[in-house]
Design a protein around this motif. Structure first.
Motif, PDB file in Angstrom:
ATOM      1  N   SER A  45      19.410 -28.860  27.096  1.00 58.24           N
ATOM      2  CA  SER A  45      18.159 -29.599  26.935  1.00 58.24           C
ATOM      3  C   SER A  45      17.354 -29.579  28.223  1.00 58.24           C
ATOM      4  CB  SER A  45      18.442 -31.050  26.534  1.00 58.24           C
ATOM      5  OG  SER A  45      17.261 -31.838  26.606  1.00 58.24           O
ATOM      6  N   TYR A  46      16.072 -29.281  28.099  1.00 52.74           N
ATOM      7  CA  TYR A  46      15.180 -29.255  29.259  1.00 52.74           C
ATOM      8  C   TYR A  46      14.867 -30.659  29.745  1.00 52.74           C
ATOM      9  CZ  TYR A  46      11.110 -28.159  32.157  1.00 52.74           C
ATOM     10  OH  TYR A  46      10.235 -28.040  33.213  1.00 52.74           O
ATOM     11  N   PHE A  47      14.609 -31.584  28.832  1.00 54.55           N
ATOM     12  CA  PHE A  47      14.177 -32.923  29.228  1.00 54.55           C
ATOM     13  C   PHE A  47      15.314 -33.922  29.374  1.00 54.55           C
ATOM     14  CE2 PHE A  47      10.027 -31.413  27.567  1.00 54.55           C
ATOM     15  CZ  PHE A  47       9.250 -31.702  28.685  1.00 54.55           C
ATOM     16  N   ASN A  48      16.495 -33.579  28.909  1.00 54.43           N
ATOM     17  CA  ASN A  48      17.615 -34.504  29.114  1.00 54.43           C
ATOM     18  C   ASN A  48      17.988 -34.521  30.596  1.00 54.43           C
ATOM     19  OD1 ASN A  48      19.669 -36.183  27.590  1.00 54.43           O
ATOM     20  ND2 ASN A  48      21.008 -34.936  28.849  1.00 54.43           N
ATOM     21  N   TRP A  49      18.257 -35.711  31.110  1.00 52.75           N
ATOM     22  CA  TRP A  49      18.642 -35.835  32.510  1.00 52.75           C
ATOM     23  C   TRP A  49      19.853 -36.755  32.591  1.00 52.75           C
ATOM     24  CZ3 TRP A  49      17.233 -33.473  36.928  1.00 52.75           C
ATOM     25  CH2 TRP A  49      17.694 -34.032  38.128  1.00 52.75           C
ATOM     26  N   GLY A  50      20.853 -36.327  33.326  1.00 51.98           N
ATOM     27  CA  GLY A  50      22.032 -37.174  33.469  1.00 51.98           C
ATOM     28  C   GLY A  50      23.057 -36.871  32.405  1.00 51.98           C
TER      29      GLY A  50
ATOM     30  N   ARG B 139       2.611 -36.029  35.161  1.00 59.85           N
ATOM     31  CA  ARG B 139       1.154 -36.090  35.355  1.00 59.85           C
ATOM     32  C   ARG B 139       0.421 -35.535  34.145  1.00 59.85           C
ATOM     33  NH1 ARG B 139       2.744 -34.477  40.607  1.00 59.85           N
ATOM     34  NH2 ARG B 139       2.327 -32.290  40.108  1.00 59.85           N
ATOM     35  N   THR B 140       0.816 -34.355  33.701  1.00 62.47           N
ATOM     36  CA  THR B 140       0.095 -33.739  32.582  1.00 62.47           C
ATOM     37  C   THR B 140       0.353 -34.482  31.275  1.00 62.47           C
ATOM     38  OG1 THR B 140       1.922 -32.173  32.242  1.00 62.47           O
ATOM     39  CG2 THR B 140       0.120 -31.476  33.672  1.00 62.47           C
ATOM     40  N   ALA B 141       1.579 -34.998  31.096  1.00 62.02           N
ATOM     41  CA  ALA B 141       1.891 -35.727  29.864  1.00 62.02           C
ATOM     42  C   ALA B 141       1.030 -36.972  29.738  1.00 62.02           C
ATOM     43  CB  ALA B 141       3.374 -36.097  29.826  1.00 62.02           C
ATOM     44  N   ARG B 142       0.943 -37.754  30.806  1.00 63.03           N
ATOM     45  CA  ARG B 142       0.130 -38.969  30.769  1.00 63.03           C
ATOM     46  C   ARG B 142      -1.333 -38.625  30.497  1.00 63.03           C
ATOM     47  NH1 ARG B 142       3.093 -43.495  29.912  1.00 63.03           N
ATOM     48  NH2 ARG B 142       4.808 -43.699  31.401  1.00 63.03           N
ATOM     49  N   GLN B 143      -1.809 -37.549  31.114  1.00 68.12           N
ATOM     50  CA  GLN B 143      -3.191 -37.134  30.903  1.00 68.12           C
ATOM     51  C   GLN B 143      -3.427 -36.717  29.448  1.00 68.12           C
ATOM     52  OE1 GLN B 143      -4.481 -34.017  33.528  1.00 68.12           O
ATOM     53  NE2 GLN B 143      -6.401 -33.681  32.434  1.00 68.12           N
ATOM     54  N   GLN B 144      -2.522 -35.918  28.901  1.00 70.39           N
ATOM     55  CA  GLN B 144      -2.668 -35.465  27.518  1.00 70.39           C
ATOM     56  C   GLN B 144      -2.596 -36.617  26.533  1.00 70.39           C
ATOM     57  OE1 GLN B 144      -3.265 -32.298  26.117  1.00 70.39           O
ATOM     58  NE2 GLN B 144      -3.908 -32.026  28.239  1.00 70.39           N
ATOM     59  N   LEU B 145      -1.714 -37.562  26.778  1.00 73.09           N
ATOM     60  CA  LEU B 145      -1.602 -38.718  25.881  1.00 73.09           C
ATOM     61  C   LEU B 145      -2.889 -39.539  25.894  1.00 73.09           C
ATOM     62  CD1 LEU B 145       2.065 -39.750  26.723  1.00 73.09           C
ATOM     63  CD2 LEU B 145       1.252 -38.856  24.527  1.00 73.09           C
TER      64      LEU B 145
ATOM     65  N   GLU C 171      17.728 -28.567  40.350  1.00 75.08           N
ATOM     66  CA  GLU C 171      18.071 -28.583  41.767  1.00 75.08           C
ATOM     67  C   GLU C 171      18.668 -29.937  42.108  1.00 75.08           C
ATOM     68  OE1 GLU C 171      15.046 -26.500  44.422  1.00 75.08           O
ATOM     69  OE2 GLU C 171      13.890 -27.019  42.660  1.00 75.08           O
ATOM     70  N   PRO C 172      19.701 -29.972  42.938  1.00 75.99           N
ATOM     71  CA  PRO C 172      20.397 -31.220  43.189  1.00 75.99           C
ATOM     72  C   PRO C 172      19.667 -32.198  44.074  1.00 75.99           C
ATOM     73  CG  PRO C 172      21.327 -29.462  44.525  1.00 75.99           C
ATOM     74  CD  PRO C 172      20.343 -28.827  43.592  1.00 75.99           C
ATOM     75  N   SER C 173      18.613 -31.790  44.738  1.00 72.02           N
ATOM     76  CA  SER C 173      17.860 -32.736  45.555  1.00 72.02           C
ATOM     77  C   SER C 173      16.387 -32.482  45.386  1.00 72.02           C
ATOM     78  CB  SER C 173      18.245 -32.617  47.033  1.00 72.02           C
ATOM     79  OG  SER C 173      18.036 -31.293  47.490  1.00 72.02           O
TER      80      SER C 173
ATOM     81  N   HIS D  27      12.607 -40.558  26.829  1.00 72.47           N
ATOM     82  CA  HIS D  27      13.498 -41.203  27.795  1.00 72.47           C
ATOM     83  C   HIS D  27      13.026 -40.960  29.220  1.00 72.47           C
ATOM     84  CE1 HIS D  27      16.948 -41.105  24.620  1.00 72.47           C
ATOM     85  NE2 HIS D  27      16.046 -42.029  24.379  1.00 72.47           N
ATOM     86  N   ARG D  28      12.465 -39.787  29.486  1.00 75.26           N
ATOM     87  CA  ARG D  28      11.952 -39.522  30.830  1.00 75.26           C
ATOM     88  C   ARG D  28      10.796 -40.456  31.173  1.00 75.26           C
ATOM     89  NH1 ARG D  28      15.673 -37.889  30.373  1.00 75.26           N
ATOM     90  NH2 ARG D  28      15.937 -39.603  31.844  1.00 75.26           N
ATOM     91  N   LEU D  29      10.032 -40.840  30.183  1.00 70.58           N
ATOM     92  CA  LEU D  29       8.913 -41.751  30.419  1.00 70.58           C
ATOM     93  C   LEU D  29       9.380 -43.183  30.667  1.00 70.58           C
ATOM     94  CD1 LEU D  29       6.418 -40.463  27.695  1.00 70.58           C
ATOM     95  CD2 LEU D  29       6.264 -40.115  30.166  1.00 70.58           C
ATOM     96  N   GLN D  30      10.653 -43.458  30.422  1.00 74.88           N
ATOM     97  CA  GLN D  30      11.179 -44.813  30.583  1.00 74.88           C
ATOM     98  C   GLN D  30      12.110 -44.940  31.783  1.00 74.88           C
ATOM     99  OE1 GLN D  30      12.499 -46.573  26.639  1.00 74.88           O
ATOM    100  NE2 GLN D  30      12.065 -44.493  25.962  1.00 74.88           N
ATOM    101  N   SER D  31      12.210 -43.910  32.605  1.00 76.52           N
ATOM    102  CA  SER D  31      13.172 -43.939  33.701  1.00 76.52           C
ATOM    103  C   SER D  31      12.619 -43.225  34.919  1.00 76.52           C
ATOM    104  CB  SER D  31      14.480 -43.256  33.269  1.00 76.52           C
ATOM    105  OG  SER D  31      15.376 -43.134  34.345  1.00 76.52           O
ATOM    106  N   ARG D  32      13.049 -43.685  36.084  1.00 82.86           N
ATOM    107  CA  ARG D  32      12.701 -42.993  37.320  1.00 82.86           C
ATOM    108  C   ARG D  32      13.796 -42.024  37.749  1.00 82.86           C
ATOM    109  NH1 ARG D  32       8.175 -44.505  39.391  1.00 82.86           N
ATOM    110  NH2 ARG D  32       8.624 -43.260  41.247  1.00 82.86           N
ATOM    111  N   ARG D  33      14.924 -42.009  37.024  1.00 84.98           N
ATOM    112  CA  ARG D  33      15.983 -41.063  37.351  1.00 84.98           C
ATOM    113  C   ARG D  33      15.495 -39.637  37.145  1.00 84.98           C
ATOM    114  NH1 ARG D  33      21.413 -41.835  34.317  1.00 84.98           N
ATOM    115  NH2 ARG D  33      21.970 -40.169  35.765  1.00 84.98           N
ATOM    116  N   GLY D  34      15.651 -38.826  38.176  1.00 81.93           N
ATOM    117  CA  GLY D  34      15.221 -37.436  38.062  1.00 81.93           C
ATOM    118  C   GLY D  34      13.720 -37.263  37.996  1.00 81.93           C
ATOM    119  N   ARG D  35      12.957 -38.320  38.357  1.00 82.69           N
ATOM    120  CA  ARG D  35      11.495 -38.220  38.232  1.00 82.69           C
ATOM    121  C   ARG D  35      10.937 -37.040  39.021  1.00 82.69           C
ATOM    122  NH1 ARG D  35       7.340 -41.960  37.070  1.00 82.69           N
ATOM    123  NH2 ARG D  35       8.873 -42.805  35.597  1.00 82.69           N
ATOM    124  N   TRP D  36      11.547 -36.764  40.202  1.00 84.06           N
ATOM    125  CA  TRP D  36      11.050 -35.654  41.014  1.00 84.06           C
ATOM    126  C   TRP D  36      11.080 -34.331  40.257  1.00 84.06           C
ATOM    127  CZ3 TRP D  36      14.298 -31.593  41.681  1.00 84.06           C
ATOM    128  CH2 TRP D  36      15.649 -31.823  41.473  1.00 84.06           C
TER     129      TRP D  36
END
Length: 334
Positions: A215-220, A47-53, A241-243, A31-40
């Motif tokens: 969950s570490y990767f869940n956002w929102g 970066r590392t995920a795309r490289q490893q894939l 962190e909130p910002s 889901h993180r790869l499909q959304s810009r929410r919380g991308r920061w």
């Protein structure tokens, strides 16, 4: 909104998972790869995920198989995150493989009605196809989720420590009251923020209790099973962190803390806000493990962090004084 209804028996059977749920983290990371929410918050991981894939030749698997089955939408199949295997990758894969074909077909039909299922998905009713799919999940997990398991475990330990404090102060209801802004305890109901497109629904625990899984990767919004007959599980985001760190003038906001403590110790104090091992402090501050250990000792001697041993590692978390200093030194962002 999801309303989870508790009885006294359900309160007694409510637990917080002791470790990351690797099968769920696969889903949440997709889901993180499909959304810009919380991308920061996941910039380095992206970066590392795309490289490893790319390096492991998994990009076609990602696009053609995984993303279509795990859409970041109102629904994806429950059998992909088994309730009877929370926290155990091997058990999770075995459970996916053992899913009855009728259930696979029924849940894929819901996916198709909701957002559309890939044309080949029906093949997963076959045992060999599910075995092959489980192998694909293992490959993806090894490439992009497993390298972050230590970090996820440290944050879960910090979360469990916070929930234990609530439990000691106010029992299970005290624990539920401190779960965060997207979960509100209104006895005997836990109100859970849910995606608007799912509408309101009620989940009656009926004596089964509830497993809370940070969950570490869940956002929102937190996530529960769509099928209310399954063992109740609620996956929710660990506090970030909130910002964003790259918010304009972030460096200016951090300057008072850096001036007071020095850059490395200021970074270490911020890292401890969500729980961090010595190795994680070292990576965050860009120093050696021995230097990170010395910085942690200095912060601990100053009463700003506390350290507990967990297996072969130690976990550093903020004391109330440390949290107050972090808030004051960063303009309230900590």
């Amino acid at each position: 909104m999801l309303r989870i209804h508790f009885s006294d028996g359900d309160l007694a059977r409510t637990t917080v998972a002791a470790a990351p749920d690797p099968v769920w983290e696969v889903a949440a990371s997709l889901h993180r790869l499909q959304s810009r929410r919380g991308r920061w918050a996941y910039a380095a991981w992206h970066r590392t995920a795309r490289q490893q894939l790319r390096e492991k030749g998994l990009e076609r698997l990602l696009r053609g198989v995984l993303l279509p089955l795990y859409p970041r939408a109102a629904y994806f199949p429950d059998f992909l995150t088994p309730a009877d295997a929370v926290g155990d990758l091997d058990a999770g894969m075995e459970s996916i493989v053992a899913t009855p074909p009728q259930r696979v077909l029924a849940e894929l039909a819901v996916l198709d009605r909701t957002v559309g299922a890939p044309a080949w998905a029906g093949q997963l009713t076959g045992l060999e196809a599910r075995k092959e799919f489980a192998a694909m999940l293992r490959a993806y997990h090894a490439a992009v989720v497993a390298p972050y398991e230590e970090r996820a475990q440290a944050r879960i330990e910090a979360e469990r420590a916070a929930r234990c404090r609530g439990l000691l102060d106010g029992g299970v209801e005290g624990m539920l009251s401190g779960l965060g802004p997207m979960l509100r305890w209104r006895p005997p109901v836990l109100e859970v923020s849910y995606p608007k497109q799912t509408g309101d629904r009620d989940l009656y625990l009926d004596g089964r209790g509830l497993t809370l899984v940070p969950s570490y990767f869940n956002w929102g919004e937190p996530v529960a099973f769509a099928d209310p007959q399954l063992q109740p599980v609620l996956w929710y985001s660990l506090l970030h962190e909130p910002s964003a760190p790259d918010t304009p003038h972030a460096d200016d906001a951090d300057r008072p803390l850096t001036t007071l403590l020095g850059r490395a110790r200021a970074v270490a104090l911020r890292a401890a806000a969500t729980g961090a091992t010595t190795a994680e402090l070292a990576r965050a501050a860009g120093v050696s493990a021995s230097s990170a250990s010395r910085h942690a000792t200095a912060l601990r001697d100053a009463g700003l962090i506390t350290t507990v041993r967990h297996g072969p590692s130690v976990l550093h978390t903020l004391t109330p004084a440390g949290a107050s200093l972090l808030r004051a030194g960063t303009g309230g962002r900590g």
